[in-house]
Design an enzyme around this catalytic site. Structure first.
Site, PDB file in Angstrom:
ATOM      1  N   GLU A   1       0.880  -1.156   0.000  1.00  0.00           N
ATOM      2  CA  GLU A   1       0.000   0.000   0.000  1.00  0.00           C
ATOM      3  C   GLU A   1       0.925   1.216   0.000  1.00  0.00           C
ATOM      4  O   GLU A   1       1.838   1.284   0.820  1.00  0.00           O
ATOM      5  CB  GLU A   1      -0.821  -0.034   1.294  1.00  0.00           C
ATOM      6  CG  GLU A   1      -2.066   0.774   1.161  1.00  0.00           C
ATOM      7  CD  GLU A   1      -2.843   0.915   2.461  1.00  0.00           C
ATOM      8  OE1 GLU A   1      -2.803   0.007   3.314  1.00  0.00           O
ATOM      9  OE2 GLU A   1      -3.480   1.958   2.609  1.00  0.00           O
TER      10      GLU A   1
ATOM     11  N   ARG B   1       5.443 -13.795   9.081  1.00  0.00           N
ATOM     12  CA  ARG B   1       6.160 -12.561   8.780  1.00  0.00           C
ATOM     13  C   ARG B   1       7.544 -12.586   9.405  1.00  0.00           C
ATOM     14  O   ARG B   1       7.809 -13.344  10.332  1.00  0.00           O
ATOM     15  CB  ARG B   1       5.371 -11.354   9.254  1.00  0.00           C
ATOM     16  CG  ARG B   1       5.101 -11.316  10.739  1.00  0.00           C
ATOM     17  CD  ARG B   1       4.042 -10.296  11.115  1.00  0.00           C
ATOM     18  NE  ARG B   1       4.415  -8.941  10.757  1.00  0.00           N
ATOM     19  CZ  ARG B   1       3.773  -8.215   9.826  1.00  0.00           C
ATOM     20  NH1 ARG B   1       2.751  -8.715   9.175  1.00  0.00           N
ATOM     21  NH2 ARG B   1       4.159  -6.996   9.568  1.00  0.00           N
TER      22      ARG B   1
ATOM     23  N   LYS C   1       4.438   0.680  10.683  1.00  0.00           N
ATOM     24  CA  LYS C   1       4.554   1.959   9.972  1.00  0.00           C
ATOM     25  C   LYS C   1       4.237   3.123  10.906  1.00  0.00           C
ATOM     26  O   LYS C   1       4.856   4.172  10.821  1.00  0.00           O
ATOM     27  CB  LYS C   1       3.593   1.992   8.788  1.00  0.00           C
ATOM     28  CG  LYS C   1       4.117   1.254   7.574  1.00  0.00           C
ATOM     29  CD  LYS C   1       3.121   1.344   6.423  1.00  0.00           C
ATOM     30  CE  LYS C   1       3.451   0.323   5.362  1.00  0.00           C
ATOM     31  NZ  LYS C   1       2.303   0.022   4.500  1.00  0.00           N
TER      32      LYS C   1
END
Ligand code: ATP
Ligand code: MG
Length: 578
Positions: free
Chosen positions: A50, A285, A295
């Site tokens: 994104e 992950r 983020k």
């Protein structure tokens, strides 16, 4: 040496491949021809960021995995911007993400075509598909507000309740959807939901939202749209439009997979897509110790000026790591070596540092740097004399030649290479002791000068003219200490930034901990160093091993011609916490 990789790595020159469950799945699919389609490779993967922030080391794992699978199985990997959230997304992020993917050594070009995509290019198709699902009674417009929707969603172990709008007619839902698009309603007034099962044990199947109203400017489509697709609806469709075969994502999406399949099956039935459809696979992950990758938290470090920007060399962003001197090869090696699994765990940061040393050691030319300088005066050395010394550019690569540097009466040495009163086992300079000045002469320490406060400001010694390294006489001297130095007259003065880990806790944000409480106050120390003469020609991005210290890169931002600024990439040995 420059640590830019201009061409993508090819099968022969990247880290050796370690098998994993995804490779096994792909190899079986290839055997069965599960994704055989005319004119298309049998393996098409994608990396779908994104564009709402800078990429970090966790993203690198996904990039290496997706692009690596495509490379190794003769397929292609798409870079697709999942830009369905207009408020948070910006062109700046698109640009840095493209840059980082290239820097890591990957390319989305395949058969002379660029496979760079934007979810926003599919907005017309996504809208038409939502319309189709409504027409067939597989989706409806819900007019509950957010609180009602949440209350009626139920919980784990408690089924949800059908919305009072669930059975409104197809015509009414369609009309509302069209008016949503026409801008007749405020954000949140209506929402389109898939009609599945409000009692499903999987919360993601309880009539998930597929389209919502958002009056917001989009960085690519401008003000054309005020309805935007939800991630879980858009993602499978984006994959199918691009003929993706293996859609790899992280474990938290496992429970979303039934809806991924639901969307594609219904749309394939409606003739929008051909089977075989893309399949979603999940892996765990990357969690690296001593960093944060959220983020939001990275943004906080930047906005609160705890670091000097997104590309601060202490940041785990790819732009930061690049500036720090981390190489794409080292990051790829770490991603390969840490494997692909379905169980969550922590990878110790030292694994990445080990990969870095492994990559840099054979490449980096050697150089001498005195980081914490102390004057050494060779009292019996003639004032104007300058004697050339030399040493290999790289000890294991004689073909790379020698470097040359002069020895003179006054030198810089490291402060901790001298002790007025030596501790036990100390073999370097102290009054009465002999050491070798690397690649130069053997000297014997005769004493030191101090300032009024008692600090040592200069060390004195005398040298043995017949002891020069590489001459016959040198064999007659047996000394235990061997220290580095640079000629005070010839040294290049440079700012050197000694970077270290940003946090002192291996899990800075685990279990709700406040990561700002465990910042390492010594993660950046700036020193004025004296470097070997030849270093003034270093170009931004050039990396050296400063002997006895570690690997250092000429900073890409602050170095100017003839005046490099160096960043410590990593020390020679892992001394963290020892
Ligand atoms: P957020 O969704 O909170 O904005 P994100 O880290 O998921 O952040 P995306 O841009 O959605 O950011 O991520 C792009 C891809 O990178 C996703 O497929 C995601 O699964 C993958 N990814 C992100 N972090 C990691 C990680 N630590 N390890 C492996 N893959 C990761
Ligand atoms: Mg995400």
């Amino acid at each position: 040496m420059s640590n830019d990789s201009k061409n993508g790595p090819h099968a022969a020159d990247h880290a050796p491949v370690i098998s994993n469950f995804l490779r096994t799945i792909i190899e079986n699919d290839l055997k069965d021809g599960a994704h055989l389609r005319p004119g298309l490779p049998q393996v098409i993967t994608r990396f779908p960021p994104e564009p709402n922030g800078y990429l970090h080391i966790g993203h690198a794992k996904s990039i290496c995995l997706n692009f690596g699978l495509a490379r190794d199985y003769d397929g292609r990997c798409h870079l697709r911007f999942d830009d369905t959230n207009p408020e948070k997304e910006e062109q700046e992020y698109v640009d840095t993400i493209i840059d980082s993917v290239h820097w890591l050594g990957f390319s989305y070009e395949h058969d002379a075509k660029q496979h760079l995509y934007f979810a926003s290019d599919y907005f017309d198709q996504l809208y038409a598909m939502a319309e189709h699902l409504i027409e067939l009674g597989h989706a409806y417009v819900d007019s509950q507000n957010a609180e009602e929707m949440a209350a009626n969603r139920g919980n784990f172990g408690e089924p949800g309740k059908n919305s009072p709008y669930r059975d409104r007619t197809v015509a009414e839902s369609l009309d509302l959807f069209h008016r949503m698009k026409a801008g007749e309603f405020q954000n949140g007034e209506h929402i389109v939901r898939a009609k599945i099962d409000m009692a499903s044990p999987n919360m993601n199947m309880r009539d998930p939202a597929i389209y919502r109203i958002r009056h917001a400017h989009h960085h690519r489509t401008g003000d054309k749209w005020c309805v935007y697709p939800m991630y879980d609806f858009a993602h499978p469709i984006e994959d199918a439009i691009e003929n993706v075969t293996h859609s790899v994502c992280t474990l938290e999406f496992q429970d979303h997979r039934p809806f991924y399949d639901w969307v594609l099956e219904h749309l394939a039935d409606g003739g929008f897509f051909q089977r075989p459809l893309p399949k979603q696979y999940e892996f765990s992950r990357l969690n690296l110790t001593y960093i944060v990758t959220s983020k939001r938290k990275l943004r906080q470090l930047v906005e609160e000026n705890i670091v000097d920007g997104w590309d601060d060399p202490r940041m785990p962003t790819l732009v930061g790591m690049r500036r720090r001197g981390y190489t794409p090869e080292a990051i790829q090696l770490m991603c390969e070596r840490t494997g692909v699994t379905k169980s969550d765990g922590w990878i110790d940061y030292s694994v990445l540092e080990g990969c870095l040393r492994e990559d840099l050691d054979p490449k980096a030319p050697r150089a001498t740097a005195v980081l914490r300088p102390l004057k050494l005066v060779i009292d019996n050395f003639p004032d104007e004399l300058s004697v050339e010394c030399s040493s290999p550019v790289h000890p294991h690569h004689p073909e790379r030649g020698n470097r040359h540097f002069p020895i003179t009466k006054e030198l810089w040495i490291e402060q901790d290479d001298f002790m007025e009163t030596p501790s036990k086992g100390y073999f370097r300079l102290f009054p009465g002791n002999k050491v070798r000045l690397r690649y130069g002469y053997v000297v014997e320490c005769t004493g030191c000068n101090k300032d009024a406060a008692g600090n040592v400001i200069a060390v004195h010694c005398s040298y043995f003219p017949d002891s020069k390294s590489g001459t016959e006489g040198s064999a007659n001297y047996k000394v235990k200490g061997n220290i580095h130095w640079v000629s005070a007259h010839h040294a290049v003065v440079a700012e050197v930034r000694l970077y270290d880990r940003l946090f002192t806790d291996p899990h800075p944000d685990a279990g709700g901990k406040d990561f700002l409480q465990v910042l390492n106050p010594n993660a950046k120390e700036v020193v004025t160093a004296y470097l070997e003469q030849g270093i003034h020609a270093a170009q931004p991005g050039d990396c050296f091993q400063f002997e006895r210290h570690g690997y250092f890169v000429a900073d890409r931002v602050d170095s100017v011609a003839g005046k490099p600024v160096f960043n410590r990439v990593v020390t020679l040995k892992d001394s963290w916490g020892k």
